[in-house]
Write an enzyme that holds these catalytic residues in place. Structure first.
Site, short mmCIF file in Angstrom:
data_model
loop_
_atom_site.label_atom_id
_atom_site.label_comp_id
_atom_site.label_asym_id
_atom_site.label_seq_id
_atom_site.Cartn_x
_atom_site.Cartn_y
_atom_site.Cartn_z
N ARG A 119 -60.04 77.25 5.35
CA ARG A 119 -59.53 77.24 6.72
C ARG A 119 -57.99 77.14 6.70
NH1 ARG A 119 -56.13 75.13 10.34
NH2 ARG A 119 -56.56 73.09 9.44
N ASP A 120 -57.49 75.95 6.47
CA ASP A 120 -56.03 75.79 6.51
C ASP A 120 -55.35 76.68 5.48
OD1 ASP A 120 -53.63 74.83 7.40
OD2 ASP A 120 -53.77 72.89 6.40
N HIS A 132 -54.56 64.14 5.86
CA HIS A 132 -54.32 65.57 5.60
C HIS A 132 -52.83 65.71 5.24
CE1 HIS A 132 -54.95 69.96 6.26
NE2 HIS A 132 -53.68 69.93 6.63
N HIS A 170 -49.55 67.64 3.28
CA HIS A 170 -48.99 68.89 2.75
C HIS A 170 -47.96 68.56 1.68
CE1 HIS A 170 -50.37 72.40 5.33
NE2 HIS A 170 -51.06 71.37 5.77
N CYS A 200 -46.54 76.46 5.20
CA CYS A 200 -46.05 75.65 6.32
C CYS A 200 -45.57 76.59 7.40
CB CYS A 200 -44.89 74.76 5.85
SG CYS A 200 -44.17 73.76 7.17
N ASN A 223 -50.85 73.02 1.33
CA ASN A 223 -51.66 71.83 1.20
C ASN A 223 -51.49 71.22 -0.20
OD1 ASN A 223 -53.62 71.56 3.65
ND2 ASN A 223 -53.53 73.75 3.22
#
Lengths: 318, 318
Positions: free
Chosen positions: A22-23, A216, A218, A249, A258
């Site tokens: 997803r991300d 979560h 990064h 980002c 991530n």
């Protein structure tokens, strides 16, 4: 009906969640085919990963990369004990997500009013009302799906600067009042350092007690693994990461994304956690983004060096 | 005469040492020309870096990349307050290094007998005798040069596996008994995790009291910045790093190298340390390895994303 967070995230086990599907695919030029997404899930489940964020419920014609989200959710549910997570950005998406029986739906709200407006064109109050509506939908459907509020920009905002801890804690309270089963906090733009992470994690744990929360992170500015270490030391037990650090980002083109899941698993093992994840199999899985997303940068150090030859290298100390 | 470590490394200041001109060039296919090495020192000194490891004293015909070590030492000493460090692998190299007046000479010994033999073809006892001889040479010369014993494989050895903390502490004692002014410990092959680093740092600090020690970390498996954070939390005040993470790992071709200095400076700033180092100037300096060493991998996340727009982003919490 409130979903059972503690069954999905047992207190005894560190949960490292793969968010690459997803991300990790949010902004890439290409993305894996549906069969390759399913192979990704199958092989990563075989490597020991149990948690998969698999896509967003968005109009398929506008966001084709997530058009197969239902198939990937079904692919996750083929694996006993595996836990699927999908994003929904509004009630319509949440309704669609609930219909799949996915184990968890994440709704996003920002700790920063400016970013909330930029991201979803709503005030924070409007987003909170939307969250409450989704919880109601879930309850009316008699669904056991966990509703998770992911709080973006919880460690600083690229639009409005510093985000006080108290504002994050207030937002956590508001989300829980809106009925969510659990919350997560995100360093969306990679501003956090480890002392900041430790401090917020400790305050969240004080507030939530045994209810776990998601962190979560990064790695936008190189602190991702250090922040994860600080969080683990502060008792955090649910961490997001992605294969090869896919993700980027939105505010820094070309930046790292991530936290790299391979590096995070290695970190956790050095810290004494038994992740149950096979590092060799995890590293081998990079062939999927490498093959399906040519030109996409694959990050991570462990994949280049391999695990230490003797994984018992820590055993003899002191 | 014992050299004054506390003057060179004031207790009030975090010392981030640039080792790219030595460790960073150890295994590369190319290396900067002497004028470009001097430009590197000049621009990094202007960015606020004070400590430079600049080369090894080795036969120039066999190791041409360090043939200009005397010129680079002289280049460092042009900057008031700057501190040059050179490696010497034997008495002959140390004699040559002492003749330059360099501020510090590092001698390497391994915490692992197997690696010591492989690296310098001596037993640990022979290396300790060599170290004692270099200290005697320094004293006889009336030199103020600091003699530093860098203890390799202090967190695990790719040849012999686990290295107990007690063995590292014994080696520190032996080096100090041999007369060195200070010691360093190196995670030569990137086996360490942050809890291991914190534990050893605390034990070293207990042993050494106010005498500072160097921590030389590699990011071979992605834990470099996390280990640095753990060390800073444990009171370590001298950390090695290199521009763009130049350095690699002799036992893992293609692996990441030293801790990336840009990312380390950002980490330290997030943790509340005032490094006095200008991140923008540091990032700009990557044009030197990029131009002089084409094809060499440049690592680091901060350089891709840039610092947060408001460097005061931490100020408002909680």
């Amino acid at each position: 009906m409130s979903a059972d967070v503690l069954s999905a995230y047992p207190a005894s086990q560190l949960a490292i969640r793969e968010v690459g599907l997803r991300d990790g695919l949010q902004m890439t030029a290409r993305w894996p085919s549906t069969p390759k997404k399913l192979e990704w899930v199958d092989r990563e489940a075989a490597a020991g990963v149990r948690y998969f964020e698999v896509g967003s419920f968005l109009p398929a014609d506008k966001v084709p990369r997530f058009a197969d989200v239902r198939e990937v959710i079904a692919g996750v549910s083929r694996h006993p004990g595996a836990h699927g997570i999908a994003l929904a950005l509004n009630q319509r998406g949440a309704t669609d997500a609930l219909a799949t029986g996915v184990q968890e739906i994440t709704l996003v709200i920002s700790a920063s009013e400016a970013h909330n407006a930029a991201n979803v064109r709503r005030t924070q109050e409007q987003s909170l009302a939307e969250i409450a509506n989704v919880v109601r939908l879930r309850d009316e459907a008699g669904s056991a799906t966990i509703i998770n509020a992911g709080i973006a920009m919880a460690f600083g905002c690229s639009l409005s600067g510093a985000v006080p801890e108290d504002a994050v804690l207030r937002m956590i309270d508001r989300c829980l009042e809106a009925g969510v089963d659990m919350v997560g906090v995100a360093d969306t733009v990679g501003y956090a350092g480890p002392r900041q992470v430790a401090s917020l994690c400790r305050r969240i744990a004080d507030r939530l007690g045994p209810l776990p929360y998601v962190l979560h992170l990064h790695d936008t500015r190189g602190t991702g693994i250090a922040n994860a270490a600080a969080a683990l030391d502060a008792g955090c037990r649910i961490l997001d990461a992605s294969l090869a650090g896919l993700g980027g980002c939105p505010f820094a083109p070309g930046a790292t994304g991530n936290v790299v899941i391979e590096d995070l698993v290695f970190l956790a093992e050095t810290m004494g956690f038994s992740t149950g994840i096979d590092l060799g199999k995890l590293v081998a899985l990079r062939d999927i983004p490498a093959g399906e997303m040519p030109g996409e940068a694959l990050f991570g150090a462990l994949a280049k060096a391999g695990p230490p030859r003797a994984m018992s290298w820590q055993a003899a100390r002191p």
